[in-house]
Design an enzyme around this catalytic site. Structure first.
Site, PDB file in Angstrom:
ATOM      1  N   ASP A 173       6.147   6.672  -3.642  1.00 20.96           N
ATOM      2  CA  ASP A 173       5.479   6.061  -2.496  1.00 20.96           C
ATOM      3  C   ASP A 173       5.570   4.532  -2.491  1.00 20.96           C
ATOM      4  O   ASP A 173       4.934   3.876  -1.663  1.00 20.96           O
ATOM      5  CB  ASP A 173       4.016   6.528  -2.382  1.00 20.96           C
ATOM      6  CG  ASP A 173       3.215   6.322  -3.643  1.00 20.96           C
ATOM      7  OD1 ASP A 173       3.792   5.862  -4.634  1.00 20.96           O
ATOM      8  OD2 ASP A 173       2.008   6.630  -3.632  1.00 20.96           O
ATOM      9  N   LYS A 177      -3.507   2.979   0.497  1.00 27.22           N
ATOM     10  CA  LYS A 177      -3.058   3.906   1.531  1.00 27.22           C
ATOM     11  C   LYS A 177      -3.918   5.161   1.489  1.00 27.22           C
ATOM     12  O   LYS A 177      -4.546   5.487   0.480  1.00 27.22           O
ATOM     13  CB  LYS A 177      -1.580   4.277   1.366  1.00 27.22           C
ATOM     14  CG  LYS A 177      -1.203   4.930   0.024  1.00 27.22           C
ATOM     15  CD  LYS A 177      -1.487   6.415  -0.097  1.00 27.22           C
ATOM     16  CE  LYS A 177      -1.037   6.961  -1.454  1.00 27.22           C
ATOM     17  NZ  LYS A 177      -1.528   8.351  -1.705  1.00 27.22           N
TER      18      LYS A 177
END
Length: 284
Positions: A140, A14
């Protein structure tokens, strides 16, 4: 006879397209506003269910296998315990993403483990339950479980799907490990960025509140960013060390990659608002 090996479950990296630190809670965790987008560079995991209940991780990287706190093992054991399943799994990791670079590789590996074993162990938990389990492993992990580019608030767990432009990125990987804990504990970190509405955030210049502190203490990151910013709008992802520049066309990013000095490493990647993990799950 054991089930066949279920192969090539992707764990994508990401980028934090922006990262604002808006406060600090009484428990020490920081309040954030950030925008997660996936890129098409991934680790890959294979799984084989066993009936003895043992969970075993295999990898060519010996330090990954030797780490008893590895997030893949934690994820598998957490799901096994939560669901009360008696099955185990052998897990093979093909580690392609840089470790500790702010690309979320460890969290993504954990998320892919939860999603894959939820299917392969026939638990069939709703994605929100998987995200709750994942949140205990890392802030996350949930975004990788949900698999959609998202605006995140809180400690990063309050997610709202968004559709930022899927640009091309040149990601540079400085040869240094930045401690996330050290950055968030530093008295120099900006912690009072005003909270803004999503519409305001999506329309303004994007930045990373951790960047100034990191480049002040890590010259490798500072050098990579100062080189890259000459070619494209560039910033750091997460707490570093990786930095990225954004381009409209793949060829533009590849042309800059070709100019990369010999003491730097990097790769070109495509932004993705939908994780390839979702496609793999659909074909499980």
């Amino acid at each position: 006879m054991r089930p066949p090996i279920s192969k090539s479950w992707p764990a994508p990296a990401k980028l934090n397209l922006f990262l604002h630190v808006t406060g600090q809670r009484d428990d020490g965790y920081h309040e954030l506003q950030t925008l997660f987008q996936f890129i098409d560079h991934c680790d890959y995991l294979d799984f084989q269910v066993n009936l003895c209940g043992e969970i075993k991780l295999h990898s060519e990287l010996s330090k990954v296998v030797a780490d008893k706190d590895n997030l893949i093992l934690q994820a598998a054991k957490s799901l096994q315990k939560h669901a009360g399943v008696t099955q185990g799994a052998d897990i093979w990791l093909e580690k392609l993403l840089p470790m500790g670079g702010g690309l979320g590789g460890g969290s993504s590996d954990a998320a892919t483990t939860l999603v894959a074993l939820n299917a392969l162990w026939n638990i069939n938990y709703h994605v929100d339950i998987l995200a709750e389990i994942g949140l205990k492993l890392g802030a996350d992990v949930p975004v990788f479980i949900h698999g959609l580019a998202s605006f995140a608030e809180g400690v990063g767990e309050q997610l709202k799907p968004v559709l930022p432009a899927e640009k091309w990125y040149l990601v540079l990987v400085p040869n240094v490990h930045v401690s996330t804990q050290a950055i968030f504990q530093s008295p120099e970190l900006t912690r009072n960025t005003p909270k803004l509405s999503l519409s305001n955030l999506m329309s303004q210049h994007w930045s990373n509140d951790c960047e100034k502190l990191v480049i002040a203490h890590y010259p490798q990151v500072a050098n990579a960013l100062s080189w890259l910013v000459e070619y494209a709008p560039s910033r750091m992802t997460g707490t570093g060390a990786c930095v990225f520049g954004e381009f409209e066309q793949e060829q533009q990013a590849l042309a800059v990659l070709a100019e990369l000095p010999p003491n730097m490493t990097g790769f070109v990647a495509k932004g993705m608002n939908r994780s390839p993990l979702l496609e793999r799950l659909a074909n499980a």
